[in-house]
Design an enzyme around this catalytic site. Structure first.
Site, PDB file in Angstrom:
ATOM      1  N   ASP A  45      27.158 -22.883  61.580  1.00  0.00           N
ATOM      2  CA  ASP A  45      28.019 -22.174  62.533  1.00  0.00           C
ATOM      3  C   ASP A  45      27.229 -21.484  63.639  1.00  0.00           C
ATOM      4  OD1 ASP A  45      30.369 -22.885  61.249  1.00  0.00           O
ATOM      5  OD2 ASP A  45      30.474 -21.042  60.060  1.00  0.00           O
TER       6      ASP A  45
ATOM      7  N   ARG B  32      26.298  -5.357  56.998  1.00  0.00           N
ATOM      8  CA  ARG B  32      26.868  -5.575  58.325  1.00  0.00           C
ATOM      9  C   ARG B  32      26.606  -4.446  59.320  1.00  0.00           C
ATOM     10  NH1 ARG B  32      26.061 -10.402  57.041  1.00  0.00           N
ATOM     11  NH2 ARG B  32      27.796 -11.672  56.364  1.00  0.00           N
TER      12      ARG B  32
ATOM     13  N   ASP C 168      33.917  -9.579  57.775  1.00  0.00           N
ATOM     14  CA  ASP C 168      32.650  -9.334  58.459  1.00  0.00           C
ATOM     15  C   ASP C 168      32.802  -9.143  59.962  1.00  0.00           C
ATOM     16  OD1 ASP C 168      31.152  -9.280  56.137  1.00  0.00           O
ATOM     17  OD2 ASP C 168      30.895 -11.449  56.098  1.00  0.00           O
TER      18      ASP C 168
ATOM     19  N   SER D 183      30.795 -21.078  50.370  1.00  0.00           N
ATOM     20  CA  SER D 183      30.320 -20.237  51.465  1.00  0.00           C
ATOM     21  C   SER D 183      29.587 -19.058  50.823  1.00  0.00           C
ATOM     22  CB  SER D 183      31.515 -19.745  52.286  1.00  0.00           C
ATOM     23  OG  SER D 183      31.105 -18.652  53.078  1.00  0.00           O
TER      24      SER D 183
HETATM   25  N1  ARG Z   1      34.511 -10.830  50.567  1.00  0.00           N
HETATM   26  C1  ARG Z   1      33.198 -10.282  50.676  1.00  0.00           C
HETATM   27  C2  ARG Z   1      33.180  -9.158  51.681  1.00  0.00           C
HETATM   28  O1  ARG Z   1      34.072  -9.081  52.450  1.00  0.00           O
HETATM   29  C3  ARG Z   1      32.147 -11.295  50.938  1.00  0.00           C
HETATM   30  C4  ARG Z   1      32.058 -11.896  52.289  1.00  0.00           C
HETATM   31  C5  ARG Z   1      31.054 -12.969  52.219  1.00  0.00           C
HETATM   32  N2  ARG Z   1      30.761 -13.655  53.416  1.00  0.00           N
HETATM   33  C6  ARG Z   1      30.467 -14.965  53.419  1.00  0.00           C
HETATM   34  N3  ARG Z   1      30.107 -15.506  54.544  1.00  0.00           N
HETATM   35  N4  ARG Z   1      30.535 -15.702  52.347  1.00  0.00           N
HETATM   36  O2  ARG Z   1      32.309  -8.347  51.652  1.00  0.00           O
END
Ligand code: ARG
Length: 392
Positions: free
Chosen positions: A13, A92, A121, A173
């Site tokens: 991506d 993040r 995110d 993912s």
């Molecule tokens: N659901 C989790 C969160 O919001 C994990 C996000 C994971 N991101 C990913 N690109 N797999 O913190």
């Protein structure tokens, strides 16, 4: 020419993002944060350049991540919806902070990220960036671009001669850092189906862990883990070591149906062995050294701290206020905890502290007992007075 600093992971991506932004007239600075996901590879750096980045910045943020993000969450005992230890969520705001700094250094008017339009995110990156510099433009190519599948992105890379490793792609993912791994998508999207063995990233499935367990001792000074099995270690090294030990014993793998910020429920699988062990050890030490009222009040802060972290509200007044309060409570969180790791279970088996409120002479049922049993009578009389005759 407008400059944009892009949070670049090296994956498909964000590689496509580099080219896509360059095609729209941006000078692209690719920013790679090392938060313990494994050192950014030369290939990934080269790929950004081939895709059209004018500059690639790699920054080792592991220490700052551990000290300023992981540690406050540990001290807060922040757990989202009773299960998620927040590894992804904590990284993040840190990455956002460095994106903003890199944007200032490069005289860039914009920052970009490769998050989709339905995850958490994007919220965390953008709320944090705007808290730190509301004048920066934020570009999220994945929310607006023309590609509707991975295959279309791969075809785009082929057209632009961007080398990508299609073979190494996992069916999931995955987001990884030193505090843990988040695994989602693929067959995990069926919430009734047990996660297959190949969805385990580095934690051993408990049934395959050694039947002989292992005892670890973790020592804290004012809420900071400083020693593992008697050996003094910097925080990053201590977390790495505990991840290895815990993973071997199947510790810290969880899954849940999670409420995302954007309103949907999703099935999430996490691995965070060091986090699990340190949370359990730290919580036990607080039980040992906090009086009942402080303990119960402090315990009520964890879920709120987790919500703020999960929602991306890291650079906010309430979060700062909670840090001040929690920081104050950690003054006496000093001592050692012993834990037994065995086939996925993490059990506290011993604890001690110079600030321990445990008094054997008061707790004992033996002849050494010094507790005033007769005083209990009057205490109970007044304690129960408001409810005398109450039928509810
Ligand atoms: N659901 C989790 C969160 O919001 C994990 C996000 C994971 N991101 C990913 N690109 N797999 O913190």
């Amino acid at each position: 020419m407008k400059t944009i600093v892009l949070a670049y992971s090296g994956g498909l991506d964000t590689s496509v993002c580099v080219r896509w932004l360059a095609d729209r007239g941006y000078r692209v600075v690719a920013f790679m944060a090392d938060v313990g996901q494994g050192e950014p590879s030369r290939k990934a750096i080269a790929r950004a350049k081939i895709a059209g980045a004018s500059q690639v910045i790699v920054k080792d943020l592991r220490k700052e991540f551990a000290q300023e993000y992981v540690l406050p969450a540990l001290q807060a005992q922040a757990v989202y919806e009773g299960t998620y230890l927040l590894a992804t969520a904590l990284s993040r705001p840190l990455i956002a902070k460095h994106l903003v700094e890199a944007a200032h250094a490069a005289n860039a008017g914009a920052v970009g990220h490769g998050c989709t339009g339905k995850g958490n995110d994007q919220v965390r990156f953008e709320v944090s960036v705007r808290a730190l510099d509301p004048r920066l433009e934020i570009v999220a190519p994945l929310r607006v671009w023309e590609f509707r599948s991975r295959e279309e992105e791969i075809a785009y890379c082929a057209r632009h001669r961007i080398p990508i490793d299609v073979t190494r792609k996992s069916p999931y993912s995955i987001d990884r850092n030193l505090w843990g791994i988040s695994v989602e998508a693929g067959v995990l999207e069926d919430p009734w189906r047990e996660p297959p063995l190949d969805s385990f990233q580095f934690v051993s499935p408990p049934e395959r862990a050694p039947s002989k367990g292992e005892v670890v001792t973790v020592e804290f000074v004012t809420g900071v883990p400083v020693k593992l099995n008697g050996k003094r270690l910097p925080l990053v090294a201590l977390i790495d070591a505990l991840n290895r030990i815990g993973a071997r014993h199947g510790i810290g793998r969880t899954e849940l149906i999670e409420s995302r910020v954007v309103g949907i429920k999703s099935r999430e699988v996490y691995e965070a062995p060091a986090a699990r062990i340190l949370y359990d050890a730290h919580a036990e030490l607080e039980r040992l050294v906090f009086d009942r009222e402080l303990l119960h009040f402090k315990q009520s802060l964890g879920p709120k701290y987790a919500e703020l972290t999960y929602y991306g509200l890291w650079f906010t007044p309430l979060k700062a206020a909670l840090d001040a309060c929690i920081g104050f409570t950690q003054q006496r969180v000093t001592g050692a905890v012993r834990l037994k790791l065995l086939k996925g279970s993490c059990q506290v088996i011993g604890r001690r502290s110079p600030y321990s409120l445990y008094r054997e002479r008061l707790a004992t049922y033996s002849a050494k007992d010094q507790f005033d049993h007769r005083a209990a009578e009057g205490f109970i009389k007044l304690f129960g007075l408001p409810y005398e005759g109450s039928t509810h």
